[in-house]
Scaffold this motif. Sequence first.
Motif, mmCIF file in Angstrom:
data_model
loop_
_atom_site.group_PDB
_atom_site.id
_atom_site.type_symbol
_atom_site.label_atom_id
_atom_site.label_comp_id
_atom_site.label_asym_id
_atom_site.label_seq_id
_atom_site.Cartn_x
_atom_site.Cartn_y
_atom_site.Cartn_z
ATOM 1 N N TYR A 24 65.840 57.956 18.162
ATOM 2 C CA TYR A 24 64.821 56.756 17.969
ATOM 3 C C TYR A 24 63.373 57.176 17.697
ATOM 4 O O TYR A 24 62.993 57.932 18.730
ATOM 5 C CB TYR A 24 65.000 55.664 18.905
ATOM 6 N N SER A 25 63.040 56.912 16.861
ATOM 7 C CA SER A 25 61.440 56.847 17.043
ATOM 8 C C SER A 25 60.755 55.570 17.917
ATOM 9 O O SER A 25 61.497 54.740 18.436
ATOM 10 C CB SER A 25 60.606 56.125 15.595
ATOM 11 N N MET A 26 59.725 55.829 18.473
ATOM 12 C CA MET A 26 59.389 55.143 19.466
ATOM 13 C C MET A 26 57.851 54.442 19.476
ATOM 14 O O MET A 26 56.918 55.470 18.744
ATOM 15 C CB MET A 26 59.366 55.557 21.130
ATOM 16 N N SER A 27 57.441 53.498 20.096
ATOM 17 C CA SER A 27 55.948 52.823 19.775
ATOM 18 C C SER A 27 55.439 52.369 21.039
ATOM 19 O O SER A 27 56.270 52.000 22.118
ATOM 20 C CB SER A 27 56.052 51.683 18.634
ATOM 21 N N ALA B 23 58.161 50.235 23.110
ATOM 22 C CA ALA B 23 59.318 49.505 22.258
ATOM 23 C C ALA B 23 60.040 50.516 21.313
ATOM 24 O O ALA B 23 59.280 51.672 20.846
ATOM 25 C CB ALA B 23 58.701 48.665 21.292
ATOM 26 N N ARG B 24 61.345 50.424 21.434
ATOM 27 C CA ARG B 24 62.142 51.289 20.364
ATOM 28 C C ARG B 24 62.007 50.917 18.821
ATOM 29 O O ARG B 24 62.042 49.715 18.486
ATOM 30 C CB ARG B 24 63.690 51.118 20.883
ATOM 31 N N THR B 25 61.993 51.832 18.105
ATOM 32 C CA THR B 25 62.153 51.693 16.686
ATOM 33 C C THR B 25 62.897 52.796 15.872
ATOM 34 O O THR B 25 62.937 53.696 16.492
ATOM 35 C CB THR B 25 60.628 51.963 16.326
ATOM 36 N N LYS B 26 63.918 52.256 15.003
ATOM 37 C CA LYS B 26 64.423 52.917 14.154
ATOM 38 C C LYS B 26 64.494 52.374 12.796
ATOM 39 O O LYS B 26 63.277 52.388 12.243
ATOM 40 C CB LYS B 26 65.900 53.199 14.714
ATOM 41 N N ASP B 27 65.424 52.146 12.159
ATOM 42 C CA ASP B 27 65.287 51.343 11.135
ATOM 43 C C ASP B 27 64.692 50.022 11.237
ATOM 44 O O ASP B 27 63.987 49.487 10.385
ATOM 45 C CB ASP B 27 66.749 50.930 10.404
ATOM 46 N N ILE B 28 64.853 49.493 12.593
ATOM 47 C CA ILE B 28 64.407 48.009 12.818
ATOM 48 C C ILE B 28 63.086 48.342 13.585
ATOM 49 O O ILE B 28 63.395 48.918 15.004
ATOM 50 C CB ILE B 28 65.314 47.343 13.290
ATOM 51 N N PRO B 29 62.156 47.898 13.488
ATOM 52 C CA PRO B 29 60.827 48.309 14.439
ATOM 53 C C PRO B 29 61.179 47.338 15.490
ATOM 54 O O PRO B 29 61.174 46.201 15.488
ATOM 55 C CB PRO B 29 59.573 47.656 13.472
ATOM 56 N N PHE B 30 60.710 47.886 16.555
ATOM 57 C CA PHE B 30 60.532 46.982 17.930
ATOM 58 C C PHE B 30 61.876 46.168 18.228
ATOM 59 O O PHE B 30 61.483 45.091 18.411
ATOM 60 C CB PHE B 30 59.520 46.381 18.168
ATOM 61 N N ASP B 31 63.013 46.893 18.123
ATOM 62 C CA ASP B 31 64.061 46.115 18.431
ATOM 63 C C ASP B 31 64.533 45.771 19.972
ATOM 64 O O ASP B 31 65.074 44.858 20.308
ATOM 65 C CB ASP B 31 65.580 46.520 17.822
ATOM 66 N N TYR B 32 64.073 46.701 20.866
ATOM 67 C CA TYR B 32 63.759 46.474 22.214
ATOM 68 C C TYR B 32 62.519 46.800 22.649
ATOM 69 O O TYR B 32 61.900 47.713 22.339
ATOM 70 C CB TYR B 32 65.011 47.311 22.916
ATOM 71 N N TRP B 33 62.219 45.934 23.805
ATOM 72 C CA TRP B 33 60.968 46.266 24.573
ATOM 73 C C TRP B 33 60.904 46.381 25.843
ATOM 74 O O TRP B 33 61.903 45.857 26.627
ATOM 75 C CB TRP B 33 60.072 44.777 24.094
ATOM 76 N N GLY B 34 59.960 47.122 26.715
ATOM 77 C CA GLY B 34 59.978 46.868 27.871
ATOM 78 C C GLY B 34 59.196 45.771 28.395
ATOM 79 O O GLY B 34 58.843 44.970 27.683
ATOM 80 N N ILE C 171 55.694 57.458 17.290
ATOM 81 C CA ILE C 171 56.189 58.654 17.483
ATOM 82 C C ILE C 171 57.504 59.092 16.820
ATOM 83 O O ILE C 171 58.520 58.365 17.290
ATOM 84 C CB ILE C 171 55.871 59.481 18.660
ATOM 85 N N ILE C 172 57.841 60.074 15.981
ATOM 86 C CA ILE C 172 59.232 60.014 15.533
ATOM 87 C C ILE C 172 60.088 60.670 16.259
ATOM 88 O O ILE C 172 59.474 61.187 17.340
ATOM 89 C CB ILE C 172 59.125 60.722 13.996
ATOM 90 N N GLN C 173 61.264 60.729 16.034
ATOM 91 C CA GLN C 173 62.343 61.169 16.903
ATOM 92 C C GLN C 173 61.991 62.834 17.518
ATOM 93 O O GLN C 173 62.196 62.758 18.855
ATOM 94 C CB GLN C 173 63.829 61.196 16.197
#
Lengths: 108, 117
Positions: B32-35, B97-108, B51-53
Amino acid sequence: SYELTQPPSVSVSPGQTARITCSGDALPKKYAYWYQQKSGQAPVLVIYEDTKRPSGIPERFSGSSSGTMATLTISGAQVEDEADYYCYSTDSSSSHRVFGGGTKLTVV
Amino acid sequence: EVQLVESGGGLVQPGGSLRLSCAASGFTFSRYSMSWVRQAPGNGLEWVANIIQDGSDKYYVDSVKGRFTISRDNAKNSLYLQMYSLRAEDTAVYYCARTKDIPFDYWGRGTLVTVSS
C-alpha cells in the motif's frame, strides 16, 4: 492550485434527505471521495469513486456525480449522521490532491 | 483488523524539528501507498504527503516541500514524517492513512503537533 467547494453547513430534520455538494473543475474527469468525521474522531470513508459504498456503511449513504459537481446524499438522515463531511479529489493532472472545505451536517 | 497508530507528536518551538511515526498492522503494509493528512484546530483536512509502496516516489503539498520528508520501513511496517523548520501554521493533528486504489480508506487516530514558543 486546485479547489473543491462545499457549502459550510446543511441542516435537515431526522428522516429527511440531506444532500451535500462538492464542486470542482476536474470532477468530470476525476473521481470524488467522501469522508465523514464525527466530533473528536478520525475521518471515515463513506463513498469512493463517486458512487461506491464501502462495506459497513449504511445503505442510506449514496453518491453521484454530474459535470463539475459531486453529491453525497443521505436518505432518511439519522441523528447519528451529524458530522462534518469532506469531499476529496485531485486536479486533472493528479498533481494537486485536495479536500473540500467540509460541510457540517446538523440533524435536528 | 487494520490498525494505524501514530506517535511522536508534542510541543515544539518555531524553527524546531519533530519526527512522527505510524505503526501499521492487520494488512500487508508493503502493498500500500501511505499518506499523512493534517487538520489544524477547528479547520478542515489537508493532505500533506504521500509515499508509494517501495518508497521510491514521494509527493508533498507545496506548503511543506523542502521542510518535511516522508519515509517508510516496510520491514518494520512503519511510516514516518520528519518535520523541520516548523511554523505556527503547522500546528495540527497529523493522521496516517492507508492508500491504494482508494485514497485514505483507513485512518489512524492522529497525533497532535503544537508549534509554539
